[in-house]
Motif scaffolding. Structure first.
Motif, mmCIF file in Angstrom:
data_model
loop_
_atom_site.group_PDB
_atom_site.id
_atom_site.type_symbol
_atom_site.label_atom_id
_atom_site.label_comp_id
_atom_site.label_asym_id
_atom_site.label_seq_id
_atom_site.Cartn_x
_atom_site.Cartn_y
_atom_site.Cartn_z
ATOM 1 N N ARG A 45 0.827 -1.213 0.000
ATOM 2 C CA ARG A 45 0.000 0.000 0.000
ATOM 3 C C ARG A 45 0.858 1.259 0.000
ATOM 4 O O ARG A 45 0.550 2.242 -0.663
ATOM 5 C CB ARG A 45 -0.943 -0.015 1.197
ATOM 6 N N THR A 46 1.956 1.247 0.754
ATOM 7 C CA THR A 46 2.850 2.405 0.812
ATOM 8 C C THR A 46 3.488 2.669 -0.544
ATOM 9 O O THR A 46 3.565 3.821 -0.989
ATOM 10 C CB THR A 46 3.941 2.184 1.879
ATOM 11 N N LEU A 47 3.934 1.613 -1.207
ATOM 12 C CA LEU A 47 4.548 1.769 -2.533
ATOM 13 C C LEU A 47 3.556 2.316 -3.553
ATOM 14 O O LEU A 47 3.894 3.200 -4.352
ATOM 15 C CB LEU A 47 5.102 0.430 -3.021
ATOM 16 N N THR A 48 2.332 1.814 -3.531
ATOM 17 C CA THR A 48 1.345 2.298 -4.498
ATOM 18 C C THR A 48 0.932 3.734 -4.205
ATOM 19 O O THR A 48 0.703 4.510 -5.131
ATOM 20 C CB THR A 48 0.097 1.396 -4.535
ATOM 21 N N LYS A 49 0.866 4.101 -2.931
ATOM 22 C CA LYS A 49 0.534 5.483 -2.590
ATOM 23 C C LYS A 49 1.634 6.432 -3.066
ATOM 24 O O LYS A 49 1.353 7.526 -3.543
ATOM 25 C CB LYS A 49 0.311 5.638 -1.090
ATOM 26 N N ALA A 50 2.882 6.004 -2.941
ATOM 27 C CA ALA A 50 3.991 6.838 -3.405
ATOM 28 C C ALA A 50 3.952 6.995 -4.923
ATOM 29 O O ALA A 50 4.166 8.091 -5.453
ATOM 30 C CB ALA A 50 5.321 6.228 -2.971
ATOM 31 N N ALA A 51 3.676 5.906 -5.632
ATOM 32 C CA ALA A 51 3.587 5.973 -7.092
ATOM 33 C C ALA A 51 2.395 6.822 -7.524
ATOM 34 O O ALA A 51 2.473 7.573 -8.497
ATOM 35 C CB ALA A 51 3.473 4.567 -7.669
ATOM 36 N N ALA A 52 1.296 6.725 -6.789
ATOM 37 C CA ALA A 52 0.105 7.500 -7.122
ATOM 38 C C ALA A 52 0.309 8.982 -6.848
ATOM 39 O O ALA A 52 -0.223 9.837 -7.568
ATOM 40 C CB ALA A 52 -1.088 6.984 -6.334
ATOM 41 N N ALA A 53 1.065 9.300 -5.821
ATOM 42 C CA ALA A 53 1.311 10.703 -5.486
ATOM 43 C C ALA A 53 2.044 11.412 -6.618
ATOM 44 O O ALA A 53 1.812 12.592 -6.869
ATOM 45 C CB ALA A 53 2.108 10.794 -4.195
ATOM 46 N N LYS A 54 2.915 10.696 -7.307
ATOM 47 C CA LYS A 54 3.624 11.283 -8.457
ATOM 48 C C LYS A 54 2.647 11.673 -9.556
ATOM 49 O O LYS A 54 2.886 12.623 -10.287
ATOM 50 C CB LYS A 54 4.651 10.301 -9.016
ATOM 51 N N GLU A 55 1.569 10.921 -9.670
ATOM 52 C CA GLU A 55 0.573 11.186 -10.708
ATOM 53 C C GLU A 55 -0.579 12.038 -10.189
ATOM 54 O O GLU A 55 -1.521 12.321 -10.922
ATOM 55 C CB GLU A 55 0.035 9.871 -11.265
ATOM 56 N N GLY A 56 -0.534 12.409 -8.923
ATOM 57 C CA GLY A 56 -1.581 13.237 -8.346
ATOM 58 C C GLY A 56 -2.893 12.503 -8.139
ATOM 59 O O GLY A 56 -3.959 13.090 -8.216
ATOM 60 N N LYS A 57 -2.819 11.210 -7.847
ATOM 61 C CA LYS A 57 -4.019 10.403 -7.644
ATOM 62 C C LYS A 57 -3.987 9.772 -6.260
ATOM 63 O O LYS A 57 -2.973 9.774 -5.580
ATOM 64 C CB LYS A 57 -4.113 9.295 -8.705
ATOM 65 N N ARG A 58 -5.113 9.200 -5.868
ATOM 66 C CA ARG A 58 -5.233 8.484 -4.601
ATOM 67 C C ARG A 58 -5.564 7.032 -4.923
ATOM 68 O O ARG A 58 -6.467 6.766 -5.696
ATOM 69 C CB ARG A 58 -6.344 9.098 -3.757
ATOM 70 N N VAL A 59 -4.829 6.113 -4.326
ATOM 71 C CA VAL A 59 -5.015 4.692 -4.612
ATOM 72 C C VAL A 59 -5.286 3.932 -3.319
ATOM 73 O O VAL A 59 -4.646 4.179 -2.300
ATOM 74 C CB VAL A 59 -3.769 4.097 -5.302
ATOM 75 N N VAL A 60 -6.225 2.999 -3.389
ATOM 76 C CA VAL A 60 -6.534 2.109 -2.275
ATOM 77 C C VAL A 60 -6.316 0.681 -2.766
ATOM 78 O O VAL A 60 -6.837 0.301 -3.824
ATOM 79 C CB VAL A 60 -8.009 2.290 -1.811
ATOM 80 N N VAL A 61 -5.561 -0.102 -2.031
ATOM 81 C CA VAL A 61 -5.318 -1.507 -2.384
ATOM 82 C C VAL A 61 -6.122 -2.382 -1.432
ATOM 83 O O VAL A 61 -5.953 -2.303 -0.215
ATOM 84 C CB VAL A 61 -3.827 -1.867 -2.310
ATOM 85 N N GLU A 62 -6.991 -3.211 -2.000
ATOM 86 C CA GLU A 62 -7.777 -4.160 -1.213
ATOM 87 C C GLU A 62 -7.336 -5.567 -1.573
ATOM 88 O O GLU A 62 -7.231 -5.903 -2.754
ATOM 89 C CB GLU A 62 -9.270 -4.003 -1.515
ATOM 90 N N ILE A 63 -7.097 -6.372 -0.567
ATOM 91 C CA ILE A 63 -6.695 -7.767 -0.789
ATOM 92 C C ILE A 63 -7.910 -8.632 -0.516
ATOM 93 O O ILE A 63 -8.422 -8.670 0.595
ATOM 94 C CB ILE A 63 -5.521 -8.150 0.112
ATOM 95 N N LEU A 64 -8.379 -9.307 -1.562
ATOM 96 C CA LEU A 64 -9.602 -10.101 -1.497
ATOM 97 C C LEU A 64 -9.311 -11.569 -1.724
ATOM 98 O O LEU A 64 -8.304 -11.940 -2.311
ATOM 99 C CB LEU A 64 -10.600 -9.613 -2.548
ATOM 100 N N ARG A 65 -10.273 -12.403 -1.290
ATOM 101 C CA ARG A 65 -10.158 -13.844 -1.548
ATOM 102 C C ARG A 65 -10.752 -14.191 -2.865
ATOM 103 O O ARG A 65 -11.641 -13.671 -3.370
ATOM 104 C CB ARG A 65 -10.859 -14.630 -0.468
#
Length: 76
Positions: free
Chosen positions: A56-76
């Motif tokens: 989640r931290t890595l995706t938030k950092a990558a999203a911040a570069k693009e000016g977006k907000r990302v939520v990662v959900e882990i599902l079964r």
């Protein structure tokens, strides 16, 4: 971001063919739904959720570069 989550998850699990990432776009954010084989859930979540938090931290950092907000959900 979808490719980043998919790459990380496939690197962690025993069954990389069962990794599936769906991208759901909302008004202000992007939701990434990560699905893995039931046997690999522990590997993606990690002890006390540390690996999931890192993903989640890595995706938030990558999203911040693009000016977006990302939520990662882990599902079964």
């Amino acid at each position: 971001m979808k490719e980043l989550v998919e790459y990380i998850a496939k690197s962690l699990v025993d069954n990389p063919d069962d990794v599936n990432v769906q991208e759901v776009e909302g008004e202000r954010s992007i939701i990434l739904e990560l699905r893995v084989a039931p046997d690999d859930m522990g590997k993606v979540i990690g002890k006390q959720g540390k690996i999931a938090k890192s993903i989640r931290t890595l995706t938030k950092a990558a999203a911040a570069k693009e000016g977006k907000r990302v939520v990662v959900e882990i599902l079964r």
